[in-house]
Design a protein around this motif. Structure first.
Motif, PDB file in Angstrom:
ATOM      1  N   GLY A  40       9.403  10.569 -22.530  1.00  0.00           N
ATOM      2  CA  GLY A  40       8.142  11.245 -22.203  1.00  0.00           C
ATOM      3  C   GLY A  40       7.131  10.313 -21.557  1.00  0.00           C
ATOM      4  N   LEU A  41       5.905  10.357 -22.084  1.00  0.00           N
ATOM      5  CA  LEU A  41       4.825   9.578 -21.463  1.00  0.00           C
ATOM      6  C   LEU A  41       4.941   8.081 -21.736  1.00  0.00           C
ATOM      7  N   THR A  42       5.845   7.683 -22.622  1.00  0.00           N
ATOM      8  CA  THR A  42       6.077   6.243 -22.784  1.00  0.00           C
ATOM      9  C   THR A  42       6.615   5.705 -21.463  1.00  0.00           C
ATOM     10  N   ARG A  43       7.456   6.493 -20.836  1.00  0.00           N
ATOM     11  CA  ARG A  43       8.027   6.092 -19.546  1.00  0.00           C
ATOM     12  C   ARG A  43       7.160   6.566 -18.374  1.00  0.00           C
ATOM     13  N   TYR A  44       6.652   7.802 -18.478  1.00  0.00           N
ATOM     14  CA  TYR A  44       6.009   8.431 -17.322  1.00  0.00           C
ATOM     15  C   TYR A  44       4.490   8.562 -17.430  1.00  0.00           C
ATOM     16  N   GLY A  45       3.883   7.960 -18.491  1.00  0.00           N
ATOM     17  CA  GLY A  45       2.431   8.061 -18.652  1.00  0.00           C
ATOM     18  C   GLY A  45       1.778   6.687 -18.717  1.00  0.00           C
ATOM     19  N   ILE A  46       2.265   5.860 -19.623  1.00  0.00           N
ATOM     20  CA  ILE A  46       1.656   4.537 -19.810  1.00  0.00           C
ATOM     21  C   ILE A  46       1.675   3.785 -18.480  1.00  0.00           C
ATOM     22  N   ALA A  47       0.571   3.129 -18.186  1.00  0.00           N
ATOM     23  CA  ALA A  47       0.419   2.506 -16.869  1.00  0.00           C
ATOM     24  C   ALA A  47       1.423   1.361 -16.692  1.00  0.00           C
ATOM     25  N   PRO A  48       1.902   1.174 -15.469  1.00  0.00           N
ATOM     26  CA  PRO A  48       2.935   0.151 -15.235  1.00  0.00           C
ATOM     27  C   PRO A  48       2.473  -1.270 -15.540  1.00  0.00           C
ATOM     28  N   TRP A 124       3.346  10.241 -10.033  1.00  0.00           N
ATOM     29  CA  TRP A 124       3.778   9.619  -8.772  1.00  0.00           C
ATOM     30  C   TRP A 124       3.961   8.116  -8.944  1.00  0.00           C
ATOM     31  N   TYR A 125       2.958   7.441  -9.541  1.00  0.00           N
ATOM     32  CA  TYR A 125       3.113   5.976  -9.609  1.00  0.00           C
ATOM     33  C   TYR A 125       4.092   5.550 -10.700  1.00  0.00           C
ATOM     34  N   ASN A 126       4.354   6.468 -11.663  1.00  0.00           N
ATOM     35  CA  ASN A 126       5.299   6.101 -12.729  1.00  0.00           C
ATOM     36  C   ASN A 126       6.731   6.552 -12.448  1.00  0.00           C
ATOM     37  N   PRO A 132       7.680  14.267  -4.363  1.00  0.00           N
ATOM     38  CA  PRO A 132       7.939  13.656  -3.053  1.00  0.00           C
ATOM     39  C   PRO A 132       7.399  12.223  -2.987  1.00  0.00           C
ATOM     40  N   ALA A 133       8.123  11.357  -2.297  1.00  0.00           N
ATOM     41  CA  ALA A 133       7.746   9.943  -2.222  1.00  0.00           C
ATOM     42  C   ALA A 133       6.344   9.778  -1.622  1.00  0.00           C
ATOM     43  N   ASP A 134       6.007  10.662  -0.651  1.00  0.00           N
ATOM     44  CA  ASP A 134       4.712  10.501   0.030  1.00  0.00           C
ATOM     45  C   ASP A 134       3.638  11.413  -0.571  1.00  0.00           C
ATOM     46  N   ASP A 135       3.750  11.678  -1.861  1.00  0.00           N
ATOM     47  CA  ASP A 135       2.824  12.624  -2.495  1.00  0.00           C
ATOM     48  C   ASP A 135       1.370  12.161  -2.425  1.00  0.00           C
ATOM     49  N   PHE A 136       1.136  10.854  -2.374  1.00  0.00           N
ATOM     50  CA  PHE A 136      -0.239  10.348  -2.272  1.00  0.00           C
ATOM     51  C   PHE A 136      -0.375   9.470  -1.036  1.00  0.00           C
ATOM     52  N   ASN A 137      -1.480   9.692  -0.338  1.00  0.00           N
ATOM     53  CA  ASN A 137      -1.787   8.908   0.843  1.00  0.00           C
ATOM     54  C   ASN A 137      -3.024   8.076   0.515  1.00  0.00           C
ATOM     55  N   LEU A 138      -2.854   6.771   0.515  1.00  0.00           N
ATOM     56  CA  LEU A 138      -3.987   5.916   0.144  1.00  0.00           C
ATOM     57  C   LEU A 138      -4.629   5.257   1.373  1.00  0.00           C
ATOM     58  N   GLN A 139      -4.414   5.898   2.498  1.00  0.00           N
ATOM     59  CA  GLN A 139      -5.090   5.425   3.705  1.00  0.00           C
ATOM     60  C   GLN A 139      -6.516   5.973   3.698  1.00  0.00           C
ATOM     61  N   ARG A 140      -7.177   5.835   2.592  1.00  0.00           N
ATOM     62  CA  ARG A 140      -8.547   6.313   2.451  1.00  0.00           C
ATOM     63  C   ARG A 140      -9.340   5.231   1.747  1.00  0.00           C
ATOM     64  N   GLN A 141     -10.647   5.194   2.068  1.00  0.00           N
ATOM     65  CA  GLN A 141     -11.435   4.073   1.541  1.00  0.00           C
ATOM     66  C   GLN A 141     -12.147   4.389   0.240  1.00  0.00           C
ATOM     67  N   HIS A 142     -12.583   5.658   0.094  1.00  0.00           N
ATOM     68  CA  HIS A 142     -13.457   5.981  -1.038  1.00  0.00           C
ATOM     69  C   HIS A 142     -12.777   6.995  -1.951  1.00  0.00           C
ATOM     70  N   VAL A 143     -12.487   6.567  -3.170  1.00  0.00           N
ATOM     71  CA  VAL A 143     -11.824   7.457  -4.129  1.00  0.00           C
ATOM     72  C   VAL A 143     -12.792   7.728  -5.276  1.00  0.00           C
ATOM     73  N   VAL A 144     -12.910   9.004  -5.648  1.00  0.00           N
ATOM     74  CA  VAL A 144     -13.761   9.354  -6.790  1.00  0.00           C
ATOM     75  C   VAL A 144     -12.870   9.911  -7.891  1.00  0.00           C
ATOM     76  N   THR A 169       5.740  -5.175 -11.914  1.00  0.00           N
ATOM     77  CA  THR A 169       5.807  -4.188 -12.991  1.00  0.00           C
ATOM     78  C   THR A 169       6.917  -3.179 -12.685  1.00  0.00           C
ATOM     79  N   ASP A 170       6.997  -2.114 -13.498  1.00  0.00           N
ATOM     80  CA  ASP A 170       7.984  -1.066 -13.218  1.00  0.00           C
ATOM     81  C   ASP A 170       7.355   0.117 -12.474  1.00  0.00           C
ATOM     82  N   ILE A 171       6.262  -0.130 -11.773  1.00  0.00           N
ATOM     83  CA  ILE A 171       5.665   0.927 -10.942  1.00  0.00           C
ATOM     84  C   ILE A 171       6.724   1.448  -9.972  1.00  0.00           C
ATOM     85  N   SER A 172       6.646   2.723  -9.624  1.00  0.00           N
ATOM     86  CA  SER A 172       7.706   3.256  -8.751  1.00  0.00           C
ATOM     87  C   SER A 172       7.603   2.617  -7.364  1.00  0.00           C
ATOM     88  N   ASP A 173       8.741   2.449  -6.745  1.00  0.00           N
ATOM     89  CA  ASP A 173       8.775   1.805  -5.428  1.00  0.00           C
ATOM     90  C   ASP A 173       7.954   2.581  -4.398  1.00  0.00           C
TER      91      ASP A 173
END
Ligand code: FAD
Ligand code: NAP
Length: 460
Positions: A40-48, A124-126, A132-144, A169-173
């Protein structure tokens, strides 16, 4: 043979399996999970970048290897197998399916920039494999990021931490690749109440100030506390808040960060109302300044006339999770399923024979990994006390169910499969100086499993 099914192979499911087996070695305990991989979240929740906090997985690993404990990964109860079928197959069913939905953020009007949830970003990061691999696009400067809990902090930290520190870490590739290209320069964390009421823990907050190249900023005015907040802080229950405030006071008074290339802004007493685009095409988040009124520990937020704007290229809502009932059960959850010491109650408050609940599904979406151990143990005690009254499973039902599952195109992942995948992930990771590299692509994962199974004849 008496067999019990557990829906959800997360911490609550594993702690319950352990308690059941320690109480009675002859019990068969079958853990079903909708994901191919356990924990569960031990693998897919806790931050890498918090590998140490995943240590309980070692205990789960031992529980999974106990004789009479079986794991069926990739089997979603309510979809692949109905809850009714499960209940007629096993003497008792324990629901430990966590909190699978999000509290929803409501904004007025349309939202011209992307609004995502913490669940989506964390998955996505876990390396949750159905994303999808491209689920997040971080080509942005300001995140809220809206929310003042530890999940909001996790996300702010992962977005701000230098990528070379995440690369070990074990963050997803897929996330690592995107973080290498990240254009994120400013991250805002927004609390709707004050710094005294923030839910984050001091250890997590402190880490933000230790990130290389990151300047933590906040207005000193946020730390000018009203009388009611001061009373809350002075109360013996205010230890964590007091430590948080001390830390934030240091940050607010020492704001020179010449080498910083990222800024992390903490805001309090703001509620997001709407989003618009400015003349340059940039997203602008409109927030209402709130004030706290009322007696200590009973303060409520009231809107003021003041509205502020923040540039926002990506909005992430991290305002908590929601427990949902399983298809076929359709009971209200507020915050978890209604229960008496873990025995599930129906809408009329009557016990549902042989049906139990543990973990977030029982208590609602709060508490750390360890909290689920005592919670699961309480449920297991109720189970064992009820044992003579458990409904009789249909004879032959178990064979029919397992034959059907293993005859399908994609047979369940069993413990031996998991051990193989776990070994491979660690081996591939070791070559790159990482704890593991997760299989985050469902097709690849099934290819690896097919190859492994075909190389190894096995009786099922
Ligand atoms: C982002 C995040 C970070 C966290 N970080 C930390 C931390 O650093 N330290 C800490 O101590 N705690 C942390 N926590 C809290 C901790 O993860 C929880 O306390 C714990 O995971 C709850 O356990 P659970 O078994 O109830 O739920 P989960 O861990 O969610 O497990 C539920 C399992 O049920 C499965 N499931 C759901 N529906 C079905 C279905 N229909 N059929 C079959 N299986 C199903 C899911 O796939 C999942 O594996 C974090 C939580 C989150 C959300
Ligand atoms: N390192 C760790 O140990 C770790 C890491 C991650 C998670 N966890 C645990 O996992 C659990 C879940 O964490 P979480 O961060 O999701 O939940 P959380 O601690 O409940 O925090 C949720 C945050 O969202 C805010 N919020 C709720 N509804 C809102 C709305 N409509 N608008 C704006 N803000 C809103 C809450 O504010 P209010 O307070 O005003 O309601 C709170 O700040 C927690 O127990 C947490 O401690 C632990």
């Amino acid at each position: 043979m008496t067999a019990v099914a557990i829906v959800g192979a997360g911490p609550a499911g594993f702690y319950a399996a352990e308690a059941l087996k320690l109480a009675d070695q002859t019990l068969e305990v079958h853990l079903y999970d909708r994901y191919p991989m356990p924990f569960g979240l031990t693998r897919y929740g806790i931050a890498p970048d918090h590998q140490r906090l995943k240590a309980p997985a070692q205990l789960f690993q031992r529980t999974g290897a106990m004789p009479g404990v079986r794991f069926f990964g990739g089997v979603e109860i309510g979809h692949d197998v109905s809850l009714d079928v499960l209940r007629s197959t096993y003497s008792a069913v324990l629901l430990a399916h966590g909190a699978q939905a999000d509290e929803r953020l409501t904004l007025n009007g349309t939202t011209p920039v992307e609004v995502r949830t913490a669940r989506e970003m964390v998955a996505w990061y876990n390396g949750v494999p159905d994303i999808p691999a491209d689920d997040f696009n971080l080509q942005r400067q300001h995140v809220v990021i809206i929310g003042n809990g530890n999940v909001a902090i996790d996300i702010a930290r992962v977005l701000s931490r230098p990528v070379n520190e995440l690369a070990v870490t074990d963050i997803s590739d897929r996330a690592l690749l995107e973080l290498h290209r990240s254009q994120v320069r400013r991250v805002h964390l927004i609390g709707r109440r004050g710094p005294v009421q923030a839910r984050f823990t001091t250890r997590e907050l402190r880490e933000l100030g230790e990130l290389p190249g990151v300047a933590v900023r906040l207005r000193p005015q946020y730390l000018e506390l009203g009388a009611a907040c001061q009373t809350e802080l002075d109360h013996h229950s205010g230890d964590q808040a007091r430590r948080n405030i001390d830390l934030m006071r240091d940050w607010a008074t020492c704001q020179t960060h010449p080498d910083s290339y990222r800024e992390l802004h903490l805001h309090f007493g703001l509620v997001a109302e709407a989003m618009e685009r400015d003349a340059d095409g940039h997203g602008q988040l409109l927030l209402r300044r709130m004030r706290l009124v009322g007696a200590p520990f009973a303060q409520r937020s009231e809107p003021t006339d003041e509205q502020i704007r923040l540039r926002c290229d990506l909005l992430i809502s991290s305002i908590g999770f929601q427990v949902i009932s399983l298809p076929g059960l359709d009971l209200p959850c507020s915050p978890g399923l209604s229960h008496a010491q873990g025995r599930v109650l129906d809408a009329q408050g009557l016990l549902i024979p042989g049906l139990y609940v543990a973990g977030w599904a029982k208590r609602g979406p709060s508490g750390v990994l360890g909290t689920n151990r005592a919670c699961a143990q309480e449920t297991v005690q109720s189970m064992l006390a009820d044992r003579s009254n458990w409904p009789q499973p249909e004879s032959g039902a178990m064979k029919i169910l397992l034959d059907r599952l293993f005859a399908g195109d994609i047979p369940p992942v069993v413990w031996e499969d998991w051990l193989h995948l776990d070994h491979l992930e660690k081996e591939i990771g070791r070559a790159e100086g990482r704890p593991r590299i997760k299989f985050d692509d469902m097709n690849k994962l099934h290819d690896v499993l097919r190859k492994y199974r075909s190389s190894k004849p096995r009786a099922e």
